[in-house]
Design a protein around this motif. Structure first.
Motif, PDB file in Angstrom:
ATOM      1  N   VAL A 106       0.839  -1.205   0.000  1.00 51.85           N
ATOM      2  CA  VAL A 106       0.000   0.000   0.000  1.00 51.85           C
ATOM      3  C   VAL A 106       0.871   1.250   0.000  1.00 51.85           C
ATOM      4  O   VAL A 106       0.600   2.214  -0.725  1.00 51.85           O
ATOM      5  N   ALA A 107       1.930   1.245   0.812  1.00 52.34           N
ATOM      6  CA  ALA A 107       2.828   2.400   0.862  1.00 52.34           C
ATOM      7  C   ALA A 107       3.489   2.640  -0.496  1.00 52.34           C
ATOM      8  O   ALA A 107       3.644   3.790  -0.935  1.00 52.34           O
ATOM      9  N   GLU A 108       3.866   1.568  -1.182  1.00 50.11           N
ATOM     10  CA  GLU A 108       4.460   1.704  -2.513  1.00 50.11           C
ATOM     11  C   GLU A 108       3.463   2.294  -3.504  1.00 50.11           C
ATOM     12  O   GLU A 108       3.816   3.133  -4.339  1.00 50.11           O
ATOM     13  N   LEU A 109       2.219   1.862  -3.400  1.00 51.22           N
ATOM     14  CA  LEU A 109       1.179   2.400  -4.279  1.00 51.22           C
ATOM     15  C   LEU A 109       0.979   3.887  -4.034  1.00 51.22           C
ATOM     16  O   LEU A 109       0.843   4.676  -4.974  1.00 51.22           O
ATOM     17  N   GLU A 110       0.946   4.294  -2.770  1.00 51.28           N
ATOM     18  CA  GLU A 110       0.772   5.711  -2.435  1.00 51.28           C
ATOM     19  C   GLU A 110       1.931   6.540  -2.978  1.00 51.28           C
ATOM     20  O   GLU A 110       1.732   7.640  -3.505  1.00 51.28           O
ATOM     21  N   GLN A 111       3.133   5.997  -2.884  1.00 49.97           N
ATOM     22  CA  GLN A 111       4.296   6.716  -3.405  1.00 49.97           C
ATOM     23  C   GLN A 111       4.220   6.834  -4.927  1.00 49.97           C
ATOM     24  O   GLN A 111       4.520   7.882  -5.500  1.00 49.97           O
ATOM     25  N   ARG A 112       3.772   5.777  -5.565  1.00 50.06           N
ATOM     26  CA  ARG A 112       3.668   5.785  -7.029  1.00 50.06           C
ATOM     27  C   ARG A 112       2.605   6.765  -7.507  1.00 50.06           C
ATOM     28  O   ARG A 112       2.779   7.448  -8.517  1.00 50.06           O
ATOM     29  N   LEU A 113       1.503   6.839  -6.774  1.00 50.14           N
ATOM     30  CA  LEU A 113       0.405   7.716  -7.167  1.00 50.14           C
ATOM     31  C   LEU A 113       0.601   9.154  -6.687  1.00 50.14           C
ATOM     32  O   LEU A 113      -0.128  10.057  -7.094  1.00 50.14           O
ATOM     33  N   GLY A 114       1.552   9.352  -5.775  1.00 50.07           N
ATOM     34  CA  GLY A 114       1.857  10.702  -5.326  1.00 50.07           C
ATOM     35  C   GLY A 114       0.903  11.275  -4.305  1.00 50.07           C
ATOM     36  O   GLY A 114       0.917  12.485  -4.051  1.00 50.07           O
ATOM     37  N   SER A 115       0.070  10.429  -3.700  1.00 51.17           N
ATOM     38  CA  SER A 115      -0.865  10.908  -2.680  1.00 51.17           C
ATOM     39  C   SER A 115      -1.344   9.722  -1.864  1.00 51.17           C
ATOM     40  O   SER A 115      -1.325   8.581  -2.343  1.00 51.17           O
ATOM     41  N   PRO A 116      -1.786   9.967  -0.620  1.00 53.57           N
ATOM     42  CA  PRO A 116      -2.264   8.866   0.210  1.00 53.57           C
ATOM     43  C   PRO A 116      -3.574   8.291  -0.335  1.00 53.57           C
ATOM     44  O   PRO A 116      -4.413   9.016  -0.863  1.00 53.57           O
ATOM     45  N   LEU A 117      -3.719   6.981  -0.212  1.00 53.69           N
ATOM     46  CA  LEU A 117      -4.944   6.325  -0.658  1.00 53.69           C
ATOM     47  C   LEU A 117      -5.962   6.367   0.482  1.00 53.69           C
ATOM     48  O   LEU A 117      -6.226   5.371   1.151  1.00 53.69           O
ATOM     49  N   SER A 118      -6.538   7.553   0.688  1.00 47.86           N
ATOM     50  CA  SER A 118      -7.482   7.725   1.787  1.00 47.86           C
ATOM     51  C   SER A 118      -8.720   6.859   1.608  1.00 47.86           C
ATOM     52  O   SER A 118      -9.410   6.543   2.582  1.00 47.86           O
ATOM     53  N   VAL A 119      -9.010   6.458   0.378  1.00 45.36           N
ATOM     54  CA  VAL A 119     -10.167   5.613   0.115  1.00 45.36           C
ATOM     55  C   VAL A 119     -10.032   4.260   0.811  1.00 45.36           C
ATOM     56  O   VAL A 119     -11.026   3.577   1.055  1.00 45.36           O
ATOM     57  N   LEU A 120      -8.806   3.873   1.166  1.00 46.87           N
ATOM     58  CA  LEU A 120      -8.568   2.583   1.806  1.00 46.87           C
ATOM     59  C   LEU A 120      -8.577   2.671   3.327  1.00 46.87           C
ATOM     60  O   LEU A 120      -8.396   1.666   4.002  1.00 46.87           O
ATOM     61  N   ALA A 121      -8.789   3.859   3.866  1.00 46.48           N
ATOM     62  CA  ALA A 121      -8.687   4.061   5.315  1.00 46.48           C
ATOM     63  C   ALA A 121      -9.954   3.688   6.061  1.00 46.48           C
ATOM     64  O   ALA A 121      -9.924   3.518   7.278  1.00 46.48           O
ATOM     65  N   ALA A 122     -11.078   3.595   5.368  1.00 46.29           N
ATOM     66  CA  ALA A 122     -12.348   3.306   6.035  1.00 46.29           C
ATOM     67  C   ALA A 122     -13.089   2.209   5.280  1.00 46.29           C
ATOM     68  O   ALA A 122     -13.019   2.145   4.049  1.00 46.29           O
ATOM     69  N   PRO A 123     -13.787   1.314   5.991  1.00 42.78           N
ATOM     70  CA  PRO A 123     -14.543   0.265   5.315  1.00 42.78           C
ATOM     71  C   PRO A 123     -15.705   0.850   4.527  1.00 42.78           C
ATOM     72  O   PRO A 123     -16.457   1.681   5.032  1.00 42.78           O
ATOM     73  N   ARG A 124     -15.834   0.429   3.277  1.00 44.54           N
ATOM     74  CA  ARG A 124     -16.924   0.927   2.448  1.00 44.54           C
ATOM     75  C   ARG A 124     -17.116   0.006   1.256  1.00 44.54           C
ATOM     76  O   ARG A 124     -16.159  -0.599   0.773  1.00 44.54           O
ATOM     77  N   CYS A 125     -18.350  -0.098   0.789  1.00 44.13           N
ATOM     78  CA  CYS A 125     -18.667  -0.924  -0.372  1.00 44.13           C
ATOM     79  C   CYS A 125     -18.878  -0.032  -1.585  1.00 44.13           C
ATOM     80  O   CYS A 125     -19.609   0.960  -1.516  1.00 44.13           O
ATOM     81  N   TYR A 126     -18.232  -0.380  -2.705  1.00 38.66           N
ATOM     82  CA  TYR A 126     -18.320   0.404  -3.936  1.00 38.66           C
ATOM     83  C   TYR A 126     -18.959  -0.441  -5.048  1.00 38.66           C
ATOM     84  O   TYR A 126     -18.307  -1.317  -5.610  1.00 38.66           O
ATOM     85  N   PRO A 127     -20.241  -0.211  -5.355  1.00 45.05           N
ATOM     86  CA  PRO A 127     -20.883  -0.922  -6.464  1.00 45.05           C
ATOM     87  C   PRO A 127     -20.154  -0.613  -7.779  1.00 45.05           C
ATOM     88  O   PRO A 127     -19.733   0.522  -8.016  1.00 45.05           O
ATOM     89  N   LEU A 128     -20.020  -1.613  -8.620  1.00 49.01           N
ATOM     90  CA  LEU A 128     -19.278  -1.429  -9.867  1.00 49.01           C
ATOM     91  C   LEU A 128     -20.123  -0.802 -10.964  1.00 49.01           C
ATOM     92  O   LEU A 128     -19.580  -0.176 -11.875  1.00 49.01           O
ATOM     93  N   GLY A 129     -21.441  -0.987 -10.904  1.00 57.08           N
ATOM     94  CA  GLY A 129     -22.311  -0.365 -11.898  1.00 57.08           C
ATOM     95  C   GLY A 129     -21.925  -0.753 -13.310  1.00 57.08           C
ATOM     96  O   GLY A 129     -21.635  -1.926 -13.609  1.00 57.08           O
ATOM     97  N   GLN A 130     -21.885   0.229 -14.190  1.00 55.06           N
ATOM     98  CA  GLN A 130     -21.584  -0.039 -15.592  1.00 55.06           C
ATOM     99  C   GLN A 130     -20.134  -0.458 -15.815  1.00 55.06           C
ATOM    100  O   GLN A 130     -19.787  -0.941 -16.894  1.00 55.06           O
ATOM    101  N   ALA A 131     -19.309  -0.286 -14.796  1.00 52.90           N
ATOM    102  CA  ALA A 131     -17.890  -0.658 -14.933  1.00 52.90           C
ATOM    103  C   ALA A 131     -17.638  -2.118 -14.572  1.00 52.90           C
ATOM    104  O   ALA A 131     -16.489  -2.555 -14.567  1.00 52.90           O
TER     105      ALA A 131
END
Length: 291
Positions: A106-131
């Motif tokens: 996760v830390a490597e991903l944050e460094q690669r993306l240049g920002s913290p992955l705050s979306v991973l800090a809290a439990p949540r369900c993300y429907p995929l919908g059309q994707a």
């Protein structure tokens, strides 16, 4: 060293207290592979330093997160941060995957993306919908690459995981944009890690601030602007979360729970709990759906 609370197993992967992730700091398996062995039920547990993504392609998944239950009946990705108490029950038609990431990944991903992955800090369900078709193709490719040994496997896994994380991050439409500097975000993460390690010690905010090299006023301002809470409220909410976990998932007495969380006496703990939750500890335990 982290230890499991009574009644709340602390696993690496479910049922495996000592299994380590491979050198990729990544694990990928179908939902069926593990849940079938446990009669389609993964009982409440938690992981110390592992993030998990539950990808439901089809079928039904009953999800329990910190004592709250919900049902997934459409393609979706459920985020399960480290130390989150969670459990699942699946029907036999379930299809999908469980992706597990080590903290270093996760830390490597944050460094690669240049920002913290705050979306991973809290439990949540993300429907995929059309994707859902696009995401299924992506995760299926990730699973095949993970199981294989083709040339440049690590680079391909990195690309696929990064693409998946970018998609999940873009789903945070309901959160207002932040303009804080990366230094401020790093300070907040460091503070949260300090709280995680020491919340039972009831240290004053001044002590945490000194360890971060800032004043308590600066720490309070940082917490209010990035979390909407004061620095002390962050500590109190962590204590409240652990109290709720113990009340739901263990049979500890109020006195034992009070001692476990570092309170000087059970009466003080009971007042603290009621002030923050609006219920007495025993009242909360009786009303909890998993009690």
């Amino acid at each position: 060293m982290l230890t499991a609370l009574p009644g709340i197993p602390l696993f690496q992967l479910y049922g495996e207290s000592h299994t380590r992730l491979d050198t990729d700091l990544l694990h990928c398996e179908s939902i069926c592979a593990r849940s079938r062995l446990h009669h389609w039920e993964i009982k409440p547990h938690r992981h110390a330093e592992l993030l998990q993504l539950l990808y439901v392609q089809r079928g039904e998944a009953q999800v329990e997160i910190e004592g709250t239950r919900s049902v997934i009946r459409q393609p979706a990705i459920q985020v399960v941060p480290p130390l989150t108490v969670h459990g699942f029950r699946f029907n036999e038609q379930i299809q999908g995957h469980v992706l597990t990431f080590g903290a270093t990944r996760v830390a490597e991903l944050e460094q690669r993306l240049g920002s913290p992955l705050s979306v991973l800090a809290a439990p949540r369900c993300y429907p995929l919908g059309q994707a859902h078709r696009r995401l299924h193709t992506l995760i299926d490719a990730l699973q095949q690459e993970y199981q294989g040994n083709a040339p440049a496997r690590a680079a391909m896994l990195q690309a696929l995981v990064t693409t998946l994380m970018v998609w999940i991050s873009r789903q945070q439409h309901d959160q207002p944009p932040r303009n804080r500097s990366e230094r401020d975000r790093q300070l907040l993460r460091l503070y949260q890690r300090q709280v995680e390690a020491h919340y039972r010690e009831h240290l004053p905010v001044d002590t945490f601030a000194a360890r971060l090299g800032i004043t308590s006023a600066q720490l309070n301002q940082l917490c209010r602007e990035l979390t909407g809470q004061s620095a002390l409220q962050v500590i109190h909410q962590r204590l409240l979360l652990e109290a709720r976990r113990n009340l739901v998932y263990t049979r500890m007495s109020i006195g034992q729970l009070s001692d476990n969380l570092g309170f000087s006496d059970p009466t003080y703990f009971a007042r603290f709990f009621k002030r923050l939750s609006g219920q007495t500890p025993n009242g909360f335990r009786r009303s909890a759906p998993c009690a």
